[in-house]
Motif scaffolding. Structure first.
Motif: not given
Length: 64
Positions: A1-17
């Motif tokens: 399920m799409y949530t704002a928290t999940a989107a933030r986590d994905k963005e965090h992983y993207l910027t981190q890696y």
């Protein structure tokens, strides 16, 4: 399920890696033919990173 928290986590992983993807792409260039461009290798790596982020499920207990 799409949530704002999940989107933030994905963005965090993207910027981190993303820097890791770029560094590995530059290392791989030494082993690839001269006809291969660095931008193509980085793009392929970023697509792989996005795929891994989308498939990752924290509930399974594995680290990303």
């Amino acid at each position: 399920m799409y949530t704002a928290t999940a989107a933030r986590d994905k963005e965090h992983y993207l910027t981190q890696y993303a820097p890791l993807v770029k560094r590995i792409a530059h290392h791989m260039m030494a082993k690839l033919p001269a006809s291969v461009e660095i931008d193509d290798v980085i793009q392929t790596g970023m697509m792989g990173l996005l795929d891994a982020i989308n498939r990752y499920e924290e509930s399974h207990g594995a680290q990303f």
